[in-house]
Design a protein around this motif. Structure first.
Motif, PDB file in Angstrom:
ATOM      1  N   ASP A 273       0.831  -1.206   0.000  1.00 47.80           N
ATOM      2  CA  ASP A 273       0.000   0.000   0.000  1.00 47.80           C
ATOM      3  C   ASP A 273       0.865   1.255   0.000  1.00 47.80           C
ATOM      4  O   ASP A 273       0.559   2.236  -0.690  1.00 47.80           O
ATOM      5  N   VAL A 274       1.927   1.213   0.795  1.00 50.61           N
ATOM      6  CA  VAL A 274       2.804   2.385   0.967  1.00 50.61           C
ATOM      7  C   VAL A 274       4.254   1.938   0.838  1.00 50.61           C
ATOM      8  O   VAL A 274       4.645   0.916   1.412  1.00 50.61           O
ATOM      9  N   VAL A 275       5.034   2.707   0.095  1.00 52.83           N
ATOM     10  CA  VAL A 275       6.478   2.467   0.016  1.00 52.83           C
ATOM     11  C   VAL A 275       7.197   3.753   0.394  1.00 52.83           C
ATOM     12  O   VAL A 275       6.958   4.809  -0.185  1.00 52.83           O
ATOM     13  N   VAL A 276       8.056   3.643   1.389  1.00 51.69           N
ATOM     14  CA  VAL A 276       8.876   4.768   1.846  1.00 51.69           C
ATOM     15  C   VAL A 276      10.266   4.592   1.254  1.00 51.69           C
ATOM     16  O   VAL A 276      10.859   3.519   1.346  1.00 51.69           O
ATOM     17  N   VAL A 302       4.941  -0.653  -5.350  1.00 54.18           N
ATOM     18  CA  VAL A 302       3.752  -0.077  -4.714  1.00 54.18           C
ATOM     19  C   VAL A 302       2.509  -0.462  -5.520  1.00 54.18           C
ATOM     20  O   VAL A 302       2.571  -0.623  -6.748  1.00 54.18           O
ATOM     21  N   LYS A 303       1.391  -0.626  -4.854  1.00 52.32           N
ATOM     22  CA  LYS A 303       0.143  -0.952  -5.533  1.00 52.32           C
ATOM     23  C   LYS A 303      -0.325   0.236  -6.372  1.00 52.32           C
ATOM     24  O   LYS A 303      -0.049   1.394  -6.037  1.00 52.32           O
ATOM     25  N   ARG A 304      -1.047  -0.040  -7.456  1.00 58.88           N
ATOM     26  CA  ARG A 304      -1.685   1.045  -8.201  1.00 58.88           C
ATOM     27  C   ARG A 304      -2.659   1.756  -7.262  1.00 58.88           C
ATOM     28  O   ARG A 304      -3.459   1.118  -6.583  1.00 58.88           O
ATOM     29  N   GLY A 305      -2.580   3.069  -7.205  1.00 53.42           N
ATOM     30  CA  GLY A 305      -3.405   3.832  -6.282  1.00 53.42           C
ATOM     31  C   GLY A 305      -2.831   3.911  -4.886  1.00 53.42           C
ATOM     32  O   GLY A 305      -3.450   4.487  -3.988  1.00 53.42           O
ATOM     33  N   GLY A 306      -1.632   3.345  -4.699  1.00 51.46           N
ATOM     34  CA  GLY A 306      -0.973   3.395  -3.401  1.00 51.46           C
ATOM     35  C   GLY A 306      -0.273   4.724  -3.172  1.00 51.46           C
ATOM     36  O   GLY A 306      -0.528   5.708  -3.877  1.00 51.46           O
ATOM     37  N   THR A 307       0.636   4.738  -2.197  1.00 46.46           N
ATOM     38  CA  THR A 307       1.324   5.976  -1.829  1.00 46.46           C
ATOM     39  C   THR A 307       2.823   5.735  -1.739  1.00 46.46           C
ATOM     40  O   THR A 307       3.276   4.744  -1.147  1.00 46.46           O
ATOM     41  N   ILE A 308       3.593   6.651  -2.331  1.00 52.45           N
ATOM     42  CA  ILE A 308       5.046   6.672  -2.215  1.00 52.45           C
ATOM     43  C   ILE A 308       5.424   7.868  -1.350  1.00 52.45           C
ATOM     44  O   ILE A 308       4.973   8.984  -1.592  1.00 52.45           O
ATOM     45  N   LEU A 309       6.245   7.626  -0.341  1.00 49.90           N
ATOM     46  CA  LEU A 309       6.756   8.697   0.510  1.00 49.90           C
ATOM     47  C   LEU A 309       8.261   8.770   0.285  1.00 49.90           C
ATOM     48  O   LEU A 309       9.014   7.875   0.675  1.00 49.90           O
ATOM     49  N   CYS A 310       8.702   9.815  -0.401  1.00 47.10           N
ATOM     50  CA  CYS A 310      10.104   9.974  -0.781  1.00 47.10           C
ATOM     51  C   CYS A 310      10.790  10.971   0.153  1.00 47.10           C
ATOM     52  O   CYS A 310      10.304  12.086   0.346  1.00 47.10           O
ATOM     53  N   TYR A 399      -5.877   3.295   4.294  1.00 44.44           N
ATOM     54  CA  TYR A 399      -5.618   1.890   3.972  1.00 44.44           C
ATOM     55  C   TYR A 399      -6.044   0.908   5.060  1.00 44.44           C
ATOM     56  O   TYR A 399      -6.064  -0.301   4.813  1.00 44.44           O
ATOM     57  N   GLY A 400      -6.384   1.418   6.253  1.00 48.05           N
ATOM     58  CA  GLY A 400      -6.809   0.537   7.335  1.00 48.05           C
ATOM     59  C   GLY A 400      -5.648   0.034   8.175  1.00 48.05           C
ATOM     60  O   GLY A 400      -4.471   0.235   7.843  1.00 48.05           O
ATOM     61  N   GLU A 401      -5.976  -0.641   9.270  1.00 42.59           N
ATOM     62  CA  GLU A 401      -4.961  -1.115  10.196  1.00 42.59           C
ATOM     63  C   GLU A 401      -4.024  -2.142   9.557  1.00 42.59           C
ATOM     64  O   GLU A 401      -2.902  -2.341  10.010  1.00 42.59           O
ATOM     65  N   ALA A 402      -4.492  -2.816   8.518  1.00 41.20           N
ATOM     66  CA  ALA A 402      -3.664  -3.830   7.855  1.00 41.20           C
ATOM     67  C   ALA A 402      -2.776  -3.228   6.770  1.00 41.20           C
ATOM     68  O   ALA A 402      -2.226  -3.959   5.936  1.00 41.20           O
ATOM     69  N   MET A 403      -2.638  -1.919   6.749  1.00 36.23           N
ATOM     70  CA  MET A 403      -1.828  -1.236   5.744  1.00 36.23           C
ATOM     71  C   MET A 403      -0.454  -1.897   5.613  1.00 36.23           C
ATOM     72  O   MET A 403       0.270  -2.083   6.590  1.00 36.23           O
ATOM     73  N   SER A 404      -0.086  -2.261   4.384  1.00 35.39           N
ATOM     74  CA  SER A 404       1.223  -2.884   4.144  1.00 35.39           C
ATOM     75  C   SER A 404       2.235  -1.811   3.748  1.00 35.39           C
ATOM     76  O   SER A 404       1.932  -0.913   2.952  1.00 35.39           O
ATOM     77  N   VAL A 405       3.417  -1.889   4.334  1.00 36.45           N
ATOM     78  CA  VAL A 405       4.441  -0.858   4.152  1.00 36.45           C
ATOM     79  C   VAL A 405       5.788  -1.508   3.826  1.00 36.45           C
ATOM     80  O   VAL A 405       6.187  -2.502   4.453  1.00 36.45           O
ATOM     81  N   ALA A 406       6.480  -0.965   2.842  1.00 36.81           N
ATOM     82  CA  ALA A 406       7.864  -1.344   2.549  1.00 36.81           C
ATOM     83  C   ALA A 406       8.735  -0.102   2.666  1.00 36.81           C
ATOM     84  O   ALA A 406       8.284   1.021   2.419  1.00 36.81           O
ATOM     85  N   VAL A 407       9.974  -0.298   3.052  1.00 35.16           N
ATOM     86  CA  VAL A 407      10.916   0.806   3.223  1.00 35.16           C
ATOM     87  C   VAL A 407      12.181   0.503   2.422  1.00 35.16           C
ATOM     88  O   VAL A 407      12.744  -0.595   2.517  1.00 35.16           O
ATOM     89  N   LEU A 408      12.616   1.483   1.631  1.00 39.23           N
ATOM     90  CA  LEU A 408      13.872   1.397   0.875  1.00 39.23           C
ATOM     91  C   LEU A 408      14.854   2.392   1.497  1.00 39.23           C
ATOM     92  O   LEU A 408      14.952   3.540   1.057  1.00 39.23           O
TER      93      LEU A 408
END
Length: 421
Positions: A273-276, A302-310, A399-408
Motif C-alpha cells: 500500500d505504501v512504500v517509503v 507499490v500498488k496502483r493507487g498506493g502511496t510513495i513517501l520519498c 488503507y486501514g490497520e492492515a496497511m502494508s508498508v515497505a521501506v527502501l
C-alpha cells in the motif's frame, strides 16, 4: 519500530509499522584496502594490458569523471590513476567533468571532488553540451541523430572513463558507456538519447541491459570514439568501495553490473500500500530532479493507487537550471504531462525526468519530505510532508490497520521487484 533512511549527508529516523518490510542491498563490506584494490585492477585489468603499459610518456590523456550528483569517489580514483601514470607529465592530462546537461561545478567543488593537489596540478574542465566550439562530430547514430562528443576527449591520444555502477531507472545500470553518453555528449545527441520513445520503452528500466534502447545507443556512440580504459567501482551504503572493475569498456562494465545485480535485487511476494524511499542520500538527493529516481524505484513495488513517501534533502533546490520546473507547469495533471511529452514534435531539455515522474504519479500518490518550501513541492505536483512518521500514521485512515508498508532505506541503490507470476 524505528528505522533510518539515508538523507543528505546523514540519516533520518522514522517510525514505521512493526511488520514493515525493510528492503535494501545485501550488505557488502568495503575492500580491505581501497587503494591496493584499485591499483591492482589498474595493473591487472579485464580484457586489456595494464594501464601503465598502454600509455606513452608523450601521450595526451583525457580522464572523464562523473559530476557532483554522483558519489563516484573521484578524490581517490583520479589521484591513483595519476600515480599509476606518473611517467606522463601533468600538463598532458585533461580531466573532463561529465556534466551531461547538468550545471557546471565551481572551483571549490572541484577541490572537494578531486582534492586540492589534483585541482591545482591538472587541467580540469566542465563539459558544455550546448557549446559547439567544444564539441566534435564523430558520426551519425542509427537512432537518427548526429553524434557530438567533447572535443578535448576526442582529440586526446588516450581516453579513460571512470564511474560508479548502481541501478539506473531507465538505463538499467549506471557507469560504463554512460560516462561518455550522455556524460560528454552534445545536446542534440542527448535529446535523442532521452526522447519520449526511448524513455517510455518497456525494456528501459531498472537492472536491465538486454534490449534496452538506451544501452544500445550508448554502446553505439562509445564505439564511434571508444575510451581505451574503464575504471568503475561499486559502493555500499556508506559510500565505501566494494568492488573495482577496470579494463575493456564493455567487458569490465558487464562484470560490475553482474556484481551489482547480485547484491541489489530485492524480491517481494506482493505489492505494498505504501512504500517509503530515500534517494540514497548525498550527493544524489541534492535536488528534486534527481529524487525522481527514488520515486521510480518505489513504484516497482507499490500498488496502483498506493502511496510513495520519498525522503530527499534537496539542498540544491529543484534545481534552478534546465527546464524541469518549467515543464511541470505546462499541464495540470500528470496524465496531461505525459500526453504533452509523448506528442509528436515535443522536444525540451529535461523532459525525460518529468516523463518518468509523471509515470510514477499516474500510478501512485507521491509525498515528499525535503528541505524545500512546501509551495515549491506543490508546484511540482507533489505533496509536501513535514513529518514522515506522522504521515504514515495518517495513511492508516486510507488503507486501514492492515496497511502494508515497505521501506527502501538506500532508495534507488536497491532494485525491488515483485514476482507477480
Amino acid at each position: 519500530m524505528w528505522t533510518k533512511l539515508l538523507f543528505g549527508r546523514g540519516e533520518l529516523s522514522i517510525e514505521v509499522p512493526d511488520d514493515a518490510a525493510i528492503l535494501q542491498p545485501r550488505d557488502v563490506p568495503a575492500t580491505d584496502d581501497e587503494e591496493r584494490a584499485v591499483k591492482e585492477a589498474l595493473r591487472r585489468p579485464i580484457g586489456t594490458p595494464g594501464l601503465r603499459r598502454m600509455v606513452g610518456a608523450a601521450d595526451t590523456v583525457a580522464i572523464v569523471i562523473s559530476d557532483i550528483t554522483r558519489p563516484t569517489p573521484n578524490h581517490k580514483l583520479v589521484p591513483w590513476i595519476l600515480e599509476e601514470l606518473a611517467h606522463v607529465p601533468p600538463e598532458n592530462f585533461t580531466i573532463i567533468n561529465g556534466t551531461g546537461t547538468h550545471r557546471d561545478q565551481t572551483r571549490e567543488e572541484f577541490v572537494g571532488m578531486l582534492g586540492a593537489d589534483v585541482a591545482d596540478r591538472v587541467k580540469v574542465i566542465n563539459h558544455h553540451c550546448q557549446e559547439p566550439s567544444e564539441l566534435t562530430k564523430v558520426g551519425r547514430s542509427a537512432f537518427d541523430c548526429d553524434v557530438y562528443l567533447n572535443k578535448a576527449y576526442v582529440e586526446a591520444d588516450f581516453r579513460i572513463v571512470t564511474g560508479f555502477i548502481e541501478p539506473h531507472f531507465f538505463a538499467g545500470f549506471s557507469g560504463g558507456c554512460k560516462g561518455i553518453m550522455p556524460g560528454i555528449a552534445g545536446l542534440e545527441t542527448i535529446m535523442t538519447f532521452h526522447d519520449a520513445r526511448m524513455i517510455g520503452h518497456p525494456l528501459a528500466t531498472w537492472g536491465n541491459l538486454d534490449g534496452n534502447p538506451l544501452q544500445e545507443m550508448a554502446r553505439e556512440v562509445n564505439l564511434m570514439c571508444k575510451p581505451e580504459f574503464l575504471l568503475n567501482v561499486t559502493l555500499n551504503g556508506k559510500k565505501e568501495i566494494t568492488g573495482v572493475f577496470a579494463g575493456e569498456l564493455f567487458e569490465a562494465h558487464a562484470r560490475g553490473c553482474e556484481f551489482t545485480r547480485e547484491h541489489a535485487m530485492a524480491r517481494c511476494a506482493s505489492r505494498f500500500d505504501v512504500v517509503v524511499t530515500s534517494n540514497s542520500g548525498y550527493p544524489l538527493d541534492q535536488n528534486l530532479y534527481q529524487a525522481v529516481k527514488g520515486m521510480s524505484a518505489a513504484m516497482k513495488i507499490v500498488k496502483r493507487g498506493g502511496t510513495i513517501l520519498c525522503v530527499s534533502e534537496c539542498s540544491d533546490g529543484v534545481p534552478d537550471h534546465g527546464n524541469y520546473a518549467k515543464i511541470l507547469q505546462m499541464a495540470d495533471t500528470p496524465a496531461q504531462l505525459l500526453a504533452m511529452i509523448e506528442a509528436p514534435g515535443f522536444r525540451m531539455l529535461d523532459q525525460w525526468q518529468v516523463q518518468k515522474q509523471a509515470v510514477v504519479q499516474s500510478w501512485a500518490d507521491v509525498f515528499v519530505h525535503s528541505t524545500l518550501p512546501d509551495e515549491t513541492v506543490r508546484r511540482a505536483m507533489l505533496t509536501p510532508v513535514a513529518d514522515p512518521s506522522a504521515a504514515l500514521r495518517e495513511l492508516k485512515a486510507k488503507y486501514g490497520e492492515a496497511m502494508s508498508v515497505a521501506v527502501l532505506p538506500q532508495g534507488p541503490l536497491t532494485i525491488p521487484f515483485v514476482d507477480e507470476a
